[in-house]
Design an enzyme around this catalytic site. Structure first.
Site, PDB file in Angstrom:
ATOM      1  N   HIS A 143       0.800  -1.225   0.000  1.00  0.00           N
ATOM      2  CA  HIS A 143       0.000   0.000   0.000  1.00  0.00           C
ATOM      3  C   HIS A 143       0.839   1.285   0.000  1.00  0.00           C
ATOM      4  O   HIS A 143       0.557   2.238   0.740  1.00  0.00           O
ATOM      5  CB  HIS A 143      -0.970   0.001   1.183  1.00  0.00           C
ATOM      6  CG  HIS A 143      -1.993  -1.103   1.123  1.00  0.00           C
ATOM      7  ND1 HIS A 143      -2.459  -1.639  -0.057  1.00  0.00           N
ATOM      8  CD2 HIS A 143      -2.643  -1.790   2.123  1.00  0.00           C
ATOM      9  CE1 HIS A 143      -3.354  -2.585   0.202  1.00  0.00           C
ATOM     10  NE2 HIS A 143      -3.474  -2.710   1.502  1.00  0.00           N
ATOM     11  N   HIS A 168      -9.962   1.415   0.538  1.00  0.00           N
ATOM     12  CA  HIS A 168      -9.767   0.255   1.407  1.00  0.00           C
ATOM     13  C   HIS A 168     -10.852   0.147   2.485  1.00  0.00           C
ATOM     14  O   HIS A 168     -10.558  -0.164   3.642  1.00  0.00           O
ATOM     15  CB  HIS A 168      -8.376   0.340   2.041  1.00  0.00           C
ATOM     16  CG  HIS A 168      -7.773  -0.976   2.365  1.00  0.00           C
ATOM     17  ND1 HIS A 168      -8.215  -1.770   3.400  1.00  0.00           N
ATOM     18  CD2 HIS A 168      -6.768  -1.655   1.782  1.00  0.00           C
ATOM     19  CE1 HIS A 168      -7.489  -2.869   3.443  1.00  0.00           C
ATOM     20  NE2 HIS A 168      -6.599  -2.830   2.473  1.00  0.00           N
ATOM     21  N   GLU A 199     -11.418  -4.290  -3.059  1.00  0.00           N
ATOM     22  CA  GLU A 199     -10.549  -3.195  -3.487  1.00  0.00           C
ATOM     23  C   GLU A 199     -10.403  -3.247  -5.008  1.00  0.00           C
ATOM     24  O   GLU A 199      -9.693  -4.091  -5.530  1.00  0.00           O
ATOM     25  CB  GLU A 199      -9.183  -3.321  -2.819  1.00  0.00           C
ATOM     26  CG  GLU A 199      -9.252  -3.339  -1.312  1.00  0.00           C
ATOM     27  CD  GLU A 199      -8.034  -4.021  -0.697  1.00  0.00           C
ATOM     28  OE1 GLU A 199      -6.901  -3.611  -0.968  1.00  0.00           O
ATOM     29  OE2 GLU A 199      -8.219  -4.986   0.059  1.00  0.00           O
TER      30      GLU A 199
HETATM   31  C1  BGC Z   1      -4.214  -6.796   1.731  1.00  0.00           C
HETATM   32  C2  BGC Z   1      -4.010  -7.616   2.972  1.00  0.00           C
HETATM   33  C3  BGC Z   1      -3.532  -6.691   4.057  1.00  0.00           C
HETATM   34  C4  BGC Z   1      -4.545  -5.605   4.242  1.00  0.00           C
HETATM   35  C5  BGC Z   1      -4.029  -4.591   5.243  1.00  0.00           C
HETATM   36  C6  BGC Z   1      -5.228  -5.754   2.008  1.00  0.00           C
HETATM   37  O1  BGC Z   1      -5.392  -4.948   0.886  1.00  0.00           O
HETATM   38  O2  BGC Z   1      -4.597  -7.600   0.651  1.00  0.00           O
HETATM   39  O3  BGC Z   1      -3.054  -8.629   2.766  1.00  0.00           O
HETATM   40  O4  BGC Z   1      -3.328  -7.371   5.264  1.00  0.00           O
HETATM   41  O5  BGC Z   1      -4.765  -4.934   3.056  1.00  0.00           O
HETATM   42  O6  BGC Z   1      -4.994  -4.178   6.043  1.00  0.00           O
END
Ligand code: BGC
Length: 370
Positions: free
Chosen positions: A125, A194, A330
């Site tokens: 991210h 998210h 997402e």
């Molecule tokens: C990911 C997860 C991650 C989470 C974080 C998601 O977008 O796919 O692996 O733990 O984000 O909160």
């Protein structure tokens, strides 16, 4: 789609947007003293709260099948809780590159770039201080709010000054998210929202029924990096082409589910990824009768079943968010695309404008609008 249909659709959206009221209030201050503002979008159907910190969705109140409105997303009541939580990305816009980049490295125009490793051995991210940690500027629009962020050249190791606009608009039962971005140097980007949904309002999400419009998905390695394969979902627990209860197969003896501790995978959406959002996923909650439909122009969607939620986060109204009490859908480009030339490109060049649209549509199984 024909021009007349497009005109009719935009007229319907404008009418629905006109019913939306927009207001703002202070939501606290960052350690730097900078003010964080909360925006409320409300109409007779939905109430959506957004904050400038991370351009986040903090709350969505949606009616159940009896017409009673209730919270359907995970989030916090205070800025301090958002500041303290560097793990969940509740409601945030993630970027510059949402999802993972293998070993925090990619090559662009022959030059190698290095990003912070915040999800060893990979970058997740956008790095340690991604777009979710930025306090975006905001301006009210009819029926919505536009958030803007300028990410400087070299921010978290990414090349180019990237200017990003994210607009949330509430129209009837639909929350529209429109993304756009420009750069002054070649760069890569993958922007998504998210939000974790819990359509019952509490408890786990395992009883919800899910449909994903995808015949293929991107299997991963032990660090959740795509192997590069686009594997068919048919005959696997990843087949959501027809509705399946999320909990039905989540713990089955499948290597991919074991690697991720459940569903945490990118699905390759069927059909065109063009200017008009098309259906990516639909979730039906039998308890509340709420239905969430997700539409997007993006080529993929990460279905994350909240496997890493561990009860250490206390959210709205003091609720503890335990494992699998929220799911994310997402909408995105595929993880680690900069290292997979065969995936749809995530490169952006000066002179180009990146555009992307996603809609979260709420209905109930009593009356299905749209
Ligand atoms: C990911 C997860 C991650 C989470 C974080 C998601 O977008 O796919 O692996 O733990 O984000 O909160």
């Amino acid at each position: 789609m024909r021009a007349a249909t497009l005109l009719l659709l935009s007229a319907i959206t404008m009418t629905a947007t006109a019913q939306t009221k927009v207001s703002s209030a202070p939501f606290g201050k960052l350690p730097s003293g900078e003010a964080v503002t909360e925006y409320t979008l409300s109409n007779p159907q939905l109430t959506v709260k957004l904050i400038t910190f991370g351009a986040r969705v903090t709350s969505i109140l949606a009616p159940d099948k009896t017409g009673k409105s209730g919270e359907v997303v995970l989030g916090y009541d205070s800025l301090d809780s958002y500041l303290a939580d560097t793990k969940t990305y509740f409601g945030a816009i993630v970027g510059r590159y949402g999802n993972r980049i293998a070993k925090g490295t990619f090559t662009l125009d022959g030059k190698q770039y290095h990003l912070p490793i915040n999800n060893a051995p990979n970058t997740l991210h956008g790095g340690t201080t991604g777009f979710d940690r930025a306090n975006w500027t905001a301006r009210e629009l009819p029926g919505g709010v536009e958030f803007t962020l300028v990410s400087h050249d070299g921010d978290q190791g990414f090349p180019g000054t990237l200017t990003v606009h994210v607009t949330y608009t509430l129209a009837g039962e639909a929350l529209h998210i429109a993304y756009s971005a420009t750069t002054d140097k070649d760069t890569v980007l993958n922007l998504t929202n998210h939000t974790y949904f819990n359509l019952s309002g509490s408890g786990d999400i395992l009883h919800d029924s899910l449909t994903i419009n995808a015949a293929r998905y991107t299997p991963v390695d032990s660090g959740l990096i795509p192997t590069g394969q686009l594997a068919p979902v048919a005959g696997t627990p990843f087949d959501f082409q027809t509705p399946h209860v999320i909990g039905q197969r989540i713990d089955s003896a499948n290597e991919q589910l074991k690697l991720a501790g459940g569903y945490d995978h990118n699905f390759v959406l069927n059909g065109p990824s063009g200017a008009i959002p098309h259906q990516a996923a639909k979730v039906t909650d039998p308890n509340s009768g709420r239905i969430l439909t997700v539409r997007t122009t993006e080529p993929g969607v990460q279905f994350y079943a909240g496997n890493f939620l561990d009860g250490s986060f206390r959210g709205h109204g003091g609720m503890l968010y335990a494992r699998r009490t929220g799911f994310c859908l997402e909408t995105q480009h595929f993880p680690d695309s900069p290292n997979h030339p065969s995936f749809p490109t995530t490169e952006l060049k000066p002179g180009q404008t990146f555009h992307s649209n996603t809609t979260f549509l709420f209905s109930t199984d009593k009356v299905l609008h749209n």
